[in-house]
Design a protein around this motif. Structure first.
Motif, PDB file in Angstrom:
ATOM      1  N   PHE A   9       0.826  -1.210   0.000  1.00  0.00           N
ATOM      2  CA  PHE A   9       0.000   0.000   0.000  1.00  0.00           C
ATOM      3  C   PHE A   9       0.862   1.262   0.000  1.00  0.00           C
ATOM      4  O   PHE A   9       0.509   2.263  -0.635  1.00  0.00           O
ATOM      5  CB  PHE A   9      -0.933   0.006   1.206  1.00  0.00           C
ATOM      6  N   ALA A  10       2.001   1.217   0.723  1.00  0.00           N
ATOM      7  CA  ALA A  10       2.892   2.378   0.749  1.00  0.00           C
ATOM      8  C   ALA A  10       3.440   2.666  -0.651  1.00  0.00           C
ATOM      9  O   ALA A  10       3.451   3.820  -1.103  1.00  0.00           O
ATOM     10  CB  ALA A  10       4.038   2.134   1.740  1.00  0.00           C
ATOM     11  N   CYS A  11       3.900   1.617  -1.348  1.00  0.00           N
ATOM     12  CA  CYS A  11       4.390   1.787  -2.722  1.00  0.00           C
ATOM     13  C   CYS A  11       3.268   2.262  -3.639  1.00  0.00           C
ATOM     14  O   CYS A  11       3.486   3.098  -4.528  1.00  0.00           O
ATOM     15  CB  CYS A  11       4.966   0.472  -3.238  1.00  0.00           C
ATOM     16  N   GLY A  31       2.761   9.874  -8.153  1.00  0.00           N
ATOM     17  CA  GLY A  31       3.397  10.047  -9.462  1.00  0.00           C
ATOM     18  C   GLY A  31       2.384  10.118 -10.588  1.00  0.00           C
ATOM     19  O   GLY A  31       2.485  10.971 -11.476  1.00  0.00           O
ATOM     20  N   LYS A  32       1.378   9.233 -10.563  1.00  0.00           N
ATOM     21  CA  LYS A  32       0.387   9.195 -11.648  1.00  0.00           C
ATOM     22  C   LYS A  32      -0.543  10.397 -11.624  1.00  0.00           C
ATOM     23  O   LYS A  32      -1.105  10.772 -12.659  1.00  0.00           O
ATOM     24  CB  LYS A  32      -0.426   7.902 -11.552  1.00  0.00           C
ATOM     25  N   ASP A  64       9.867   7.528 -11.391  1.00  0.00           N
ATOM     26  CA  ASP A  64       9.999   6.272 -12.143  1.00  0.00           C
ATOM     27  C   ASP A  64       8.834   5.359 -11.746  1.00  0.00           C
ATOM     28  O   ASP A  64       8.926   4.568 -10.801  1.00  0.00           O
ATOM     29  CB  ASP A  64      11.346   5.608 -11.823  1.00  0.00           C
ATOM     30  N   GLN A  65       7.737   5.472 -12.482  1.00  0.00           N
ATOM     31  CA  GLN A  65       6.525   4.733 -12.125  1.00  0.00           C
ATOM     32  C   GLN A  65       6.681   3.225 -12.296  1.00  0.00           C
ATOM     33  O   GLN A  65       6.137   2.448 -11.516  1.00  0.00           O
ATOM     34  CB  GLN A  65       5.346   5.239 -12.959  1.00  0.00           C
ATOM     35  N   ASP A  66       7.443   2.804 -13.295  1.00  0.00           N
ATOM     36  CA  ASP A  66       7.647   1.366 -13.509  1.00  0.00           C
ATOM     37  C   ASP A  66       8.352   0.731 -12.315  1.00  0.00           C
ATOM     38  O   ASP A  66       8.008  -0.375 -11.891  1.00  0.00           O
ATOM     39  CB  ASP A  66       8.462   1.127 -14.783  1.00  0.00           C
ATOM     40  N   LYS A  67       9.341   1.425 -11.774  1.00  0.00           N
ATOM     41  CA  LYS A  67      10.088   0.891 -10.629  1.00  0.00           C
ATOM     42  C   LYS A  67       9.177   0.712  -9.421  1.00  0.00           C
ATOM     43  O   LYS A  67       9.182  -0.347  -8.781  1.00  0.00           O
ATOM     44  CB  LYS A  67      11.240   1.835 -10.275  1.00  0.00           C
ATOM     45  N   ARG A  84       7.856  -2.765  -7.526  1.00  0.00           N
ATOM     46  CA  ARG A  84       8.016  -2.952  -6.081  1.00  0.00           C
ATOM     47  C   ARG A  84       6.689  -3.306  -5.419  1.00  0.00           C
ATOM     48  O   ARG A  84       6.610  -4.217  -4.598  1.00  0.00           O
ATOM     49  CB  ARG A  84       8.585  -1.680  -5.436  1.00  0.00           C
ATOM     50  N   SER A  85       5.655  -2.578  -5.791  1.00  0.00           N
ATOM     51  CA  SER A  85       4.348  -2.823  -5.175  1.00  0.00           C
ATOM     52  C   SER A  85       3.850  -4.227  -5.503  1.00  0.00           C
ATOM     53  O   SER A  85       3.317  -4.928  -4.643  1.00  0.00           O
ATOM     54  CB  SER A  85       3.333  -1.766  -5.621  1.00  0.00           C
ATOM     55  N   PHE A  86       4.046  -4.678  -6.754  1.00  0.00           N
ATOM     56  CA  PHE A  86       3.597  -6.015  -7.137  1.00  0.00           C
ATOM     57  C   PHE A  86       4.413  -7.111  -6.455  1.00  0.00           C
ATOM     58  O   PHE A  86       3.885  -8.198  -6.181  1.00  0.00           O
ATOM     59  CB  PHE A  86       3.637  -6.187  -8.656  1.00  0.00           C
TER      60      PHE A  86
END
Length: 246
Positions: free
Chosen positions: A97-99, A106-107, A115-118, A122-124
């Protein structure tokens, strides 16, 4: 009407509805693309999916604190396996949830060069770890219930063992498997909350596996899994007795 009012008043319930709609859009977009629908219509579906995803992230702001509280409560469970699985799962959920909250920032454009992909990866990863622990907890609960069921039917079990000795090794294996599957089906049928939790977690785990590239499927399958688990989550909110208790 009262149950609907209670349901709609919960932010978690609204997030689940948004989630169901998001994955329904994923499934619909994949199906329409296969049937050769116009690019303009597909773009609208994908835009709606993106808006629903961003809306869900807004509803999840602050969920890390709730996950940490759940982890704090789970520390006091007497069963060491349940204590480990539930506590560590909730800690991973808190990090997920934090990520996810950082990704929302960012979105939404508040940090334009993030860096949204990074952060998404991490969240996944945290989401995947949490689901693995949830499924481990489910497997442990099933094992305990199966053992109790066997202990309650000891005479019948001894008869089965005598029959197994008399048969060939292949027949023994087939009979053992049949008995185990029948027992598993009985345990799950007798415990709807556990059955719902197993199916929900089993559906959910394909989402991070696909997003992390560990087990690639296709958007249609991911959409179907996400839609099914979202509907089951909504059912546990509408009918709290279907929610698996520690």
């Amino acid at each position: 009407m009262d149950s609907w009012v209670r349901f709609s008043a919960q932010s978690q319930a609204k997030e689940r509805v948004f989630r169901a709609a998001q994955y329904a859009c994923t499934l619909l977009g994949y199906t329409l693309q296969k049937n050769g629908v116009s690019d303009d219509f597909l773009t609208r579906i994908k835009q709606l999916e993106a808006h629903l995803s961003l809306g869900r992230k807004l509803f999840r702001l602050g969920n890390s604190a709730d996950a940490l509280e759940s982890a704090k409560r789970a520390i006091h469970l007497s069963d060491v396996v349940l204590r480990f699985c539930i506590t560590v799962s909730n800690l991973n959920r808190a990090m997920y949830f934090a990520c996810d909250n950082i990704l929302w920032v960012g979105k939404s454009g508040l940090i334009p060069h993030m860096d949204q992909d990074k952060w998404s990866q991490r969240s996944f990863r945290y989401y995947l770890f949490a689901l693995i622990l949830n499924l481990s907890r489910d497997a442990y609960e099933i094992r305990l219930l199966m053992e109790r069921e066997v202990c309650g039917k000891r005479p019948k079990g001894s008869e089965t063992r005598h029959a197994l000795r008399a048969d060939s090794s292949l027949q023994q294996l087939v009979l053992r498997l049949k008995v185990k599957l029948q027992l598993l089906a009985h345990v799950l049928r007798s415990n709807p909350p556990l059955l719902v939790d197993v199916v929900k977690n089993a559906c959910d785990i394909f989402i991070p596996l696909d997003k992390l590239g560990l087990y690639k499927t296709n958007p249609g399958f991911v959409g179907l899994c996400g839609l099914a688990s979202s509907i089951l989550s909504i059912l546990t909110i509408v009918h709290p007795w279907l929610k698996l208790k520690p």
